[in-house]
Design a protein around this motif. Structure first.
Motif, mmCIF file in Angstrom:
data_model
loop_
_atom_site.group_PDB
_atom_site.id
_atom_site.type_symbol
_atom_site.label_atom_id
_atom_site.label_comp_id
_atom_site.label_asym_id
_atom_site.label_seq_id
_atom_site.Cartn_x
_atom_site.Cartn_y
_atom_site.Cartn_z
ATOM 1 N N ALA A 313 52.954 49.966 -25.766
ATOM 2 C CA ALA A 313 53.915 49.576 -26.886
ATOM 3 C C ALA A 313 54.291 50.983 -27.513
ATOM 4 O O ALA A 313 54.973 51.534 -27.831
ATOM 5 C CB ALA A 313 55.006 48.834 -27.162
ATOM 6 N N LEU A 314 52.752 50.860 -28.861
ATOM 7 C CA LEU A 314 53.004 52.003 -29.396
ATOM 8 C C LEU A 314 52.763 52.939 -29.119
ATOM 9 O O LEU A 314 53.870 54.432 -29.310
ATOM 10 C CB LEU A 314 51.633 51.697 -30.341
ATOM 11 N N HIS A 318 55.503 56.600 -30.003
ATOM 12 C CA HIS A 318 54.682 57.697 -30.000
ATOM 13 C C HIS A 318 56.145 59.013 -29.155
ATOM 14 O O HIS A 318 56.743 59.476 -29.545
ATOM 15 C CB HIS A 318 53.772 57.957 -29.870
ATOM 16 N N ARG A 319 56.124 58.408 -28.047
ATOM 17 C CA ARG A 319 56.867 59.079 -26.920
ATOM 18 C C ARG A 319 58.151 59.645 -27.542
ATOM 19 O O ARG A 319 58.767 60.880 -27.005
ATOM 20 C CB ARG A 319 56.113 59.064 -25.455
ATOM 21 N N THR A 320 58.248 58.434 -27.412
ATOM 22 C CA THR A 320 59.779 58.783 -27.749
ATOM 23 C C THR A 320 60.677 59.621 -28.814
ATOM 24 O O THR A 320 60.993 60.083 -28.845
ATOM 25 C CB THR A 320 60.509 57.390 -28.502
ATOM 26 N N HIS A 321 59.174 58.870 -30.219
ATOM 27 C CA HIS A 321 59.525 60.112 -31.301
ATOM 28 C C HIS A 321 59.287 61.387 -31.512
ATOM 29 O O HIS A 321 60.356 62.187 -32.013
ATOM 30 C CB HIS A 321 58.875 59.609 -32.646
ATOM 31 N N ALA A 331 62.030 55.069 -33.388
ATOM 32 C CA ALA A 331 60.904 54.814 -32.997
ATOM 33 C C ALA A 331 59.614 55.296 -33.779
ATOM 34 O O ALA A 331 58.964 54.675 -33.962
ATOM 35 C CB ALA A 331 60.729 55.761 -32.198
ATOM 36 N N ALA A 332 59.494 55.660 -34.796
ATOM 37 C CA ALA A 332 58.461 55.994 -36.138
ATOM 38 C C ALA A 332 58.249 55.014 -36.624
ATOM 39 O O ALA A 332 57.207 54.931 -36.771
ATOM 40 C CB ALA A 332 58.730 57.624 -37.211
ATOM 41 N N ALA A 333 59.368 53.881 -36.885
ATOM 42 C CA ALA A 333 59.094 53.416 -38.204
ATOM 43 C C ALA A 333 58.246 52.193 -37.581
ATOM 44 O O ALA A 333 57.309 51.487 -37.604
ATOM 45 C CB ALA A 333 60.773 52.407 -38.317
ATOM 46 N N ARG A 334 58.847 52.116 -35.974
ATOM 47 C CA ARG A 334 58.723 50.757 -34.809
ATOM 48 C C ARG A 334 56.883 51.307 -35.155
ATOM 49 O O ARG A 334 56.077 49.904 -34.650
ATOM 50 C CB ARG A 334 59.576 50.844 -33.791
ATOM 51 N N LEU A 337 54.800 49.926 -38.063
ATOM 52 C CA LEU A 337 54.608 48.423 -37.968
ATOM 53 C C LEU A 337 53.607 48.111 -37.102
ATOM 54 O O LEU A 337 52.255 47.421 -37.092
ATOM 55 C CB LEU A 337 56.149 47.949 -37.546
ATOM 56 N N LEU A 338 54.116 48.153 -35.722
ATOM 57 C CA LEU A 338 52.505 48.382 -34.523
ATOM 58 C C LEU A 338 51.077 48.895 -35.171
ATOM 59 O O LEU A 338 50.612 48.181 -35.045
ATOM 60 C CB LEU A 338 53.108 48.545 -33.214
ATOM 61 N N GLU A 339 51.606 50.164 -35.645
ATOM 62 C CA GLU A 339 49.872 50.347 -36.191
ATOM 63 C C GLU A 339 49.196 50.052 -37.396
ATOM 64 O O GLU A 339 47.447 49.432 -36.915
ATOM 65 C CB GLU A 339 50.451 52.035 -36.409
#
Length: 343
Positions: A313-314, A318-321, A331-334, A337-339
């Protein structure tokens, strides 16, 4: 669920009325708002989507006939032939019944307007809205109406298109006014359906789009119709529409919208693996930076996280952002959070 749809409405990939169509460019094959599926939020049934507002006036009372004797009786005489009332003998003056008195009394109060009349009137039309804002294809579909009626319907549709993003409920009311005046025109029903969808009235949206589809045979309403089924708690019906043969012939953007709805329906049913497979069949690695590619990637990343695959997912957040220049997703915020949760 409604909030999700307001932010990411399925796009028809070009349709006639409603958000893309009524306001400025629509008609069949008109603009659709990036990833949104409305095409339109604008004289139809409930008060929106049409052009003008007019009104119903209450009828005036009618007077009763004077001289109430039996046929053949002399003027002024009663049925028994006796002299009539206050006018005196057989040639007495006129007698006016109470009904006549009421008929000639001046009206001092206006009757309150009914719900149907208010819908027909619709919201106030801004003076700067002329109807010329509509796409040529939309205006062409209104030419069968009388000139003044067509102008009124066009203004309501244009007003709906102008308001559908910032005030979808008022846009919907405009389309109802248009429908009240021109309910047999497909582009008007389409506008009412798409505005209803934007405003969160999913049952009404489904009904209007079904009507439009019966009139013109168009299939580009299917993603919105499928998402309405989801919102109404019928994911099985949404999947059924997603499997329609006509979807294979959709443009890439419209196919992506249907994929998003189908994957969402699978998630509604708790079928995360099936949702992932549905998204994996879409062009996730497309080189396009269009909003529909952004949304496909985001949906895939989100589903991966829901399935417990946080590392994957991470990577997809990143690919989305990386292609989300307009920041239509978080996407960047998500990803951040995962990182933080990574060991």
């Amino acid at each position: 669920m409604a909030e999700d749809r307001r932010g990411q409405r399925p796009s028809r990939g070009g349709s006639g009325a409603g958000r893309g169509a009524p306001s400025s460019g629509g008609g069949r094959g008109g603009s659709s708002r990036g990833g949104d599926a409305r095409g339109s939020r604008d004289d139809q049934s409930r008060g929106k989507g049409g052009s003008g507002r007019g009104g119903y006036q209450g009828g005036s009372a009618s007077g009763a006939k004077a001289g109430g004797g039996k046929p053949g009786s002399k003027p002024g005489a009663r049925s028994g032939g006796k002299p009539g009332g206050q006018g005196g003998g057989q040639g007495g003056g006129k007698r006016y019944s109470n009904s006549q008195d009421r008929a000639f009394r001046p009206r001092t109060e206006e009757r309150p307007r009914t719900v149907e009349q208010s819908v027909y009137d619709g919201p106030d039309l801004p003076e700067h809205i002329t109807g010329a804002e509509l796409d040529r294809n939309v205006r062409a579909q209104l030419k069968g109406l009388p000139e003044k009626l067509a102008a009124r319907v066009a203004r309501h549709l244009a007003a709906a298109g102008a308001l559908i993003d910032e005030d979808p409920e008022t846009a919907y009311q405009h389309t109802l006014a248009a429908r009240a005046r021109a309910s047999r025109i497909a582009v008007v029903r389409e506008a009412a359906g798409e505005a209803a969808y934007a405003a969160g009235h999913y049952a009404e949206a489904l009904s209007e789009l079904r009507a439009a589809k019966r009139m013109n045979g168009a299939t580009d309403y299917l993603p919105i119709m499928a998402d309405c089924h989801r919102a109404l708690g019928n994911p099985e019906q949404a999947i059924k529409l997603a499997k329609s043969p006509s979807v294979a012939n959709f443009a890439p953007e419209a196919k992506a919208e249907m994929t998003l709805v189908e994957a969402g329906a699978r998630r509604d049913m708790g079928q995360l693996d099936a949702a992932l497979r549905t998204l994996e069949l879409a062009p996730l690695m497309s080189k396009s930076r269009s909003s529909w590619v952004v949304r496909l990637r985001y949906a895939y990343a989100d589903t991966l996280e829901a399935a417990g695959r946080e590392s994957d997912a991470l990577a997809w957040f990143h690919r989305t952002h990386s292609i989300d220049a307009e920041e239509i997703t978080d996407a960047a915020a998500r990803a951040d959070l995962l990182e933080r949760r990574q060991p």
